[in-house]
Design a protein around this motif. Structure first.
Motif, PDB file in Angstrom:
ATOM      1  N   UNK A   1      28.158 -41.835  36.285  1.00 61.21           N
ATOM      2  CA  UNK A   1      27.914 -43.164  35.741  1.00 61.21           C
ATOM      3  C   UNK A   1      29.043 -43.508  34.786  1.00 61.21           C
ATOM      4  N   UNK A   2      29.520 -44.720  34.917  1.00 65.95           N
ATOM      5  CA  UNK A   2      30.574 -45.165  34.024  1.00 65.95           C
ATOM      6  C   UNK A   2      30.124 -46.450  33.340  1.00 65.95           C
ATOM      7  N   UNK A   4      31.526 -48.180  31.146  1.00 68.35           N
ATOM      8  CA  UNK A   4      32.592 -49.181  31.075  1.00 68.35           C
ATOM      9  C   UNK A   4      32.618 -50.069  32.316  1.00 68.35           C
ATOM     10  N   UNK A   5      32.343 -49.483  33.491  1.00 65.99           N
ATOM     11  CA  UNK A   5      32.294 -50.274  34.722  1.00 65.99           C
ATOM     12  C   UNK A   5      31.154 -51.289  34.679  1.00 65.99           C
ATOM     13  N   UNK A   6      30.014 -50.867  34.144  1.00 66.34           N
ATOM     14  CA  UNK A   6      28.860 -51.770  34.029  1.00 66.34           C
ATOM     15  C   UNK A   6      29.186 -52.914  33.068  1.00 66.34           C
ATOM     16  N   UNK A   7      29.724 -52.581  31.911  1.00 66.37           N
ATOM     17  CA  UNK A   7      30.071 -53.606  30.929  1.00 66.37           C
ATOM     18  C   UNK A   7      31.098 -54.581  31.503  1.00 66.37           C
ATOM     19  N   UNK A   8      32.086 -54.059  32.193  1.00 58.49           N
ATOM     20  CA  UNK A   8      33.109 -54.904  32.811  1.00 58.49           C
ATOM     21  C   UNK A   8      32.492 -55.830  33.851  1.00 58.49           C
ATOM     22  N   UNK A   9      31.600 -55.306  34.675  1.00 53.32           N
ATOM     23  CA  UNK A   9      30.944 -56.125  35.695  1.00 53.32           C
ATOM     24  C   UNK A   9      30.147 -57.256  35.042  1.00 53.32           C
ATOM     25  N   UNK A  10      29.380 -56.926  34.029  1.00 57.57           N
ATOM     26  CA  UNK A  10      28.573 -57.947  33.353  1.00 57.57           C
ATOM     27  C   UNK A  10      29.468 -58.990  32.694  1.00 57.57           C
ATOM     28  N   UNK A  11      30.553 -58.549  32.095  1.00 62.77           N
ATOM     29  CA  UNK A  11      31.460 -59.493  31.436  1.00 62.77           C
ATOM     30  C   UNK A  11      32.159 -60.430  32.419  1.00 62.77           C
ATOM     31  N   UNK A  12      32.283 -60.025  33.662  1.00 65.51           N
ATOM     32  CA  UNK A  12      33.035 -60.807  34.640  1.00 65.51           C
ATOM     33  C   UNK A  12      32.185 -61.463  35.719  1.00 65.51           C
ATOM     34  N   UNK A  13      30.866 -61.390  35.575  1.00 61.65           N
ATOM     35  CA  UNK A  13      29.960 -62.008  36.548  1.00 61.65           C
ATOM     36  C   UNK A  13      28.857 -62.752  35.818  1.00 61.65           C
ATOM     37  N   UNK A  66      27.419 -55.189  41.849  1.00 61.97           N
ATOM     38  CA  UNK A  66      27.886 -55.136  43.238  1.00 61.97           C
ATOM     39  C   UNK A  66      26.865 -54.349  44.041  1.00 61.97           C
ATOM     40  N   UNK A  67      27.287 -53.253  44.662  1.00 62.33           N
ATOM     41  CA  UNK A  67      26.366 -52.443  45.460  1.00 62.33           C
ATOM     42  C   UNK A  67      25.871 -51.205  44.721  1.00 62.33           C
ATOM     43  N   UNK A  68      26.213 -51.087  43.455  1.00 62.05           N
ATOM     44  CA  UNK A  68      25.819 -49.915  42.680  1.00 62.05           C
ATOM     45  C   UNK A  68      24.613 -50.278  41.816  1.00 62.05           C
ATOM     46  N   UNK A  69      23.600 -49.438  41.882  1.00 67.05           N
ATOM     47  CA  UNK A  69      22.371 -49.647  41.116  1.00 67.05           C
ATOM     48  C   UNK A  69      22.302 -48.592  40.016  1.00 67.05           C
ATOM     49  N   UNK A 119      19.377 -53.594  27.257  1.00 69.90           N
ATOM     50  CA  UNK A 119      19.275 -52.666  28.374  1.00 69.90           C
ATOM     51  C   UNK A 119      20.190 -51.479  28.125  1.00 69.90           C
ATOM     52  N   UNK A 120      19.600 -50.295  28.125  1.00 70.27           N
ATOM     53  CA  UNK A 120      20.351 -49.056  27.920  1.00 70.27           C
ATOM     54  C   UNK A 120      20.551 -48.422  29.290  1.00 70.27           C
ATOM     55  N   UNK A 121      21.809 -48.190  29.626  1.00 71.12           N
ATOM     56  CA  UNK A 121      22.160 -47.661  30.952  1.00 71.12           C
ATOM     57  C   UNK A 121      21.785 -46.194  31.068  1.00 71.12           C
ATOM     58  N   UNK A 122      21.198 -45.865  32.211  1.00 74.63           N
ATOM     59  CA  UNK A 122      20.887 -44.476  32.532  1.00 74.63           C
ATOM     60  C   UNK A 122      21.791 -44.007  33.651  1.00 74.63           C
ATOM     61  N   UNK A 123      21.192 -43.547  34.732  1.00 77.27           N
ATOM     62  CA  UNK A 123      21.947 -42.957  35.842  1.00 77.27           C
ATOM     63  C   UNK A 123      22.255 -43.968  36.937  1.00 77.27           C
ATOM     64  N   UNK A 124      23.303 -43.655  37.692  1.00 78.84           N
ATOM     65  CA  UNK A 124      23.666 -44.415  38.891  1.00 78.84           C
ATOM     66  C   UNK A 124      22.785 -43.916  40.030  1.00 78.84           C
ATOM     67  N   UNK A 125      22.309 -44.870  40.852  1.00 76.52           N
ATOM     68  CA  UNK A 125      21.449 -44.496  42.001  1.00 76.52           C
ATOM     69  C   UNK A 125      22.229 -44.600  43.277  1.00 76.52           C
TER      70      UNK A 125
END
Length: 125
Positions: A1-2, A4-13, A66-69, A119-125
């Motif tokens: 899980x990254x 930073x990738x989640x934060x970046x996605x939210x900031x850009x979508x 995107x396609x990552x949950x 929302x506190x991020x946990x694991x990638x599914x």
């Protein structure tokens, strides 16, 4: 899980998929903002069966980038009073254009501020 990738996605979508609790079959697209490397959303509809009220009953959920949950835990931030102005600015900055403007100014009103969740991020599914 990254994270930073989640934060970046939210900031850009503008719309981010969310599942509240363990019973919902589909993702609902909502507005989210980030501040201080944290993720926040506010309920717009204020309905009894809203994602917000579902999270109050069961804090487990998921967000889709995107396609990552990712699994999430929803919490009412203990420092919400200190964060409200910054969250308001984040909403106005991210969503205050075109047809979103009406909703961006609405989501910073008291009734929606009271429905702020982190929302506190946990694991990638």
């Amino acid at each position: 899980m990254n994270k930073d990738n989640v934060l970046d996605y939210i900031n850009n979508n503008n719309l981010i998929g969310i599942k509240a609790g363990n019973q919902r079959p589909d993702f609902l697209e909502i507005w989210m903002v980030t501040i201080q490397n944290r993720i926040f959303a506010r309920s717009w509809g204020l309905a009894e069966k809203s994602w917000y009220n579902t999270f109050l009953k069961c804090s487990a959920g998921q967000i889709k980038c995107n396609d990552v949950v990712y699994t999430i835990t929803a919490v009412i931030p203990e420092d919400i009073a200190e964060l409200t102005d910054e969250i308001n600015k984040a909403y106005l900055t991210k969503y205050n254009s075109g047809k979103n403007r009406k909703y961006a100014t609405g989501i910073i009103e008291t009734q929606h501020i009271e429905k702020t969740m982190e929302f506190v991020i946990g694991d990638e599914k």
